[in-house]
Write a protein that holds these residues in place. Sequence first.
Motif, mmCIF file in Angstrom:
data_model
loop_
_atom_site.group_PDB
_atom_site.id
_atom_site.type_symbol
_atom_site.label_atom_id
_atom_site.label_comp_id
_atom_site.label_asym_id
_atom_site.label_seq_id
_atom_site.Cartn_x
_atom_site.Cartn_y
_atom_site.Cartn_z
ATOM 1 N N THR A 150 0.857 -1.191 0.000
ATOM 2 C CA THR A 150 0.000 0.000 0.000
ATOM 3 C C THR A 150 0.890 1.237 0.000
ATOM 4 O O THR A 150 2.026 1.193 0.484
ATOM 5 N N ALA A 200 -8.026 3.849 -2.380
ATOM 6 C CA ALA A 200 -9.150 3.772 -1.461
ATOM 7 C C ALA A 200 -9.460 5.205 -1.026
ATOM 8 O O ALA A 200 -9.714 6.060 -1.865
ATOM 9 N N LYS A 201 -9.393 5.518 0.284
ATOM 10 C CA LYS A 201 -9.609 6.893 0.714
ATOM 11 C C LYS A 201 -8.335 7.708 0.557
ATOM 12 O O LYS A 201 -8.310 8.728 -0.119
ATOM 13 N N ASN A 248 -3.772 0.646 -3.072
ATOM 14 C CA ASN A 248 -3.462 -0.776 -2.916
ATOM 15 C C ASN A 248 -3.069 -1.332 -4.276
ATOM 16 O O ASN A 248 -3.666 -0.976 -5.289
#
Length: 725
Positions: free
Chosen positions: A494, A523-524, A528
């Motif tokens: 990540t 994601a936020k 990933n």
Amino acid sequence: MDPENDEFGLDSDDDAELLALADDIDDADLIALADAIGPHGTKRKSAEDNGPPPKRPTLDFPCAEAALTQTFGFKDFQLKQKQVISRILGGDGATVVFPTGGGKSLCYQIPALVFSDVDEGSRGQGESGITLVVSPLIALMKDQVDALVRRGVKAATFDSSKSREEYLHTCEMLRNGELKILYCAPERLNNEGFVEQMKYVRGGIRLLAVDEAHCISEWGHSFRPDYLKIARFAREINAERVICLTATATPRVARDICKAFDIDETEGLFRTSTYRPNLQLLAESGKTKQELYPSLFNFLKNNKGATIVYVTLQKQTEELAAELRRKGFKARSFHAGMETGTKTQLQDEFMREEELVIVATIAFGMGIDKSSIRNVVHFNIPSSLESYSQEIGRAGRDGKLSKCVFYVCGEDLHLREMFARGDLPSRESLRSLLQDIFHSTNVSLPVGGEIRTNHYDQARDFDIRLTTLKNTYAQLELTHNLIRATTPVYTKYTYKVSSRYDSVLEADKSPAAAAIKKYGKKAKTWYNIDVDSLMISKLPRTDIIRKLNDLDEGGVIELKTGGVQNVYKITQPLPRTGPAIEKYVDQIYELMEKREQEALNRTNQMLQLITDKACFSRALAQHFGDNLPHGKTECGRCTWCMTKTAIVQQVPPPVKFNFPAFKAVLEHIPDRDDARFLARIAFGIASPRGTKMKLSNHPIFGSMADHSFMGLLRAFTRECTKNPE
């Protein structure tokens, strides 16, 4: 140290602070070493190319004497250092058994400097090679490297605590042929990239030094399976010479070490006397620890000076140190569960102070080079004579009288049995583990295929301590030749991006950059990326990881990794049938049972030392194949020699079987699949399954600690084998 031990404050012999944890290194972590081979990319021939390495010509010993005085500041060699170094410089291997503080490290550090000074002239600049030191002790590696660097010696470590910048700097020194001594943990030998690069490191591996070499022997007191792989590693990297070093090796263990590395036991084994005439060995027995407190206080009052008091449990260090402070002593506690900064501060304070009492687990002492320690007290029974010898060896290195007191009571027996019994799983647990390893998915793979697993998950799922689980894999690898450990890999990558992320990837036309841009999913805040799915695109996994590391190093992203998987290559067809698997269950479990008995025997040997009608010092020396000097039969100053009265081990009286506690265990744990698990919980032995069930604080945990463990096992076995109604 196993996670379950940490929960209950047990600093075991595999203490996490001292012992290097397995280097969970990704397969691309060593890519930076790719150029650290011969000049212009030329390869040094490997063992497979050359056959056995040729015997090296004898190097000039006056250079060793110059290094001793000019670099290390000593006037003369001590013990048998000169003989060992002469043999190493002559091209032969050696096994060195010197007592704690006996100067073992100079036996490889000085040859490393001689190789540099003498061979650089004949081989060419940067071609003198390196000395590679394998050691399990992170703290000791750091201390030695710091000391060498202060003396102007180019030395470094590869360990899990290094930053990427430090790691890359070490790689640069290797590439330029500047590095002289490199330290690493034994677990790093599982890394394919590391093994390959050590085959071709610039100038070659002139000397492989194996520290704490007693870990090689399965019958040693600190057996570590990764140590069994070092001899194979030495052959694969074509190490010119090997030196094995330890402070605690019985004759049997010393033979194992010599045999593993083909060292001539007659000429290549160097052992010096374990007897220290300035150490006074004393012992006292009591019914309880509380009863022995006044004796301890009186001893410390009458014997001033820097003191280490060893106990077994972390909470004991804090309780006893507090009690000592109430009695007016300057006392501190020390254990592996403390913050690193606090431990460093305590070690520094101990080095400065001459009246400080440190109450500690075995986490304290390694790397503490204080010559004026006046007293070493064992307030709990040590795990073995080897541990006892090593720990008392920290006292009186200045040659002055120092006292070593051993207080023993019946409570110790339960603690030691907790350690000895804790590592043996049930046969059912082992069978389930092997069935998982030899699952149909794995057995269908061809030779050369990879098995991936997570040791922590398996330890929890099958109720097998992590060290025992690793030993099982080592047996499958080294004894049965079914698999071979290779580089662990991360499954989770990540990262957070900087404002330059899009522009940098847009300008980078490499396939790896394109893949990261395509497959990195936001994601936020964090992105990933599944590096394994990229294999579909035929792009090498290492290319992606290398690019991620480059972006991280350049400040384009902030990279985090996780989800480590242990990887094993299949080296021959795996067993497919139940009977075939059961054969391995029988063989491995038999060995596990022998190790448990060996652990119990080591406790008995420790007790026998002080309860026999014999001189403590002589008995300890004879355990290591030694004796008192000048044919003496007594030291004249231990408890036996002064009193001619044997210490009587006071054991608690037998207890009636506690049926209410037995029933409570059965009621709280309804499963009847594992009698040993039930016995462990009743006796107070932690295990992964018990930790998962959060039993450590439940009243049933340790509710039958005053019973015989084997008696509990028999009782719970009867319950587990009853036919259901």
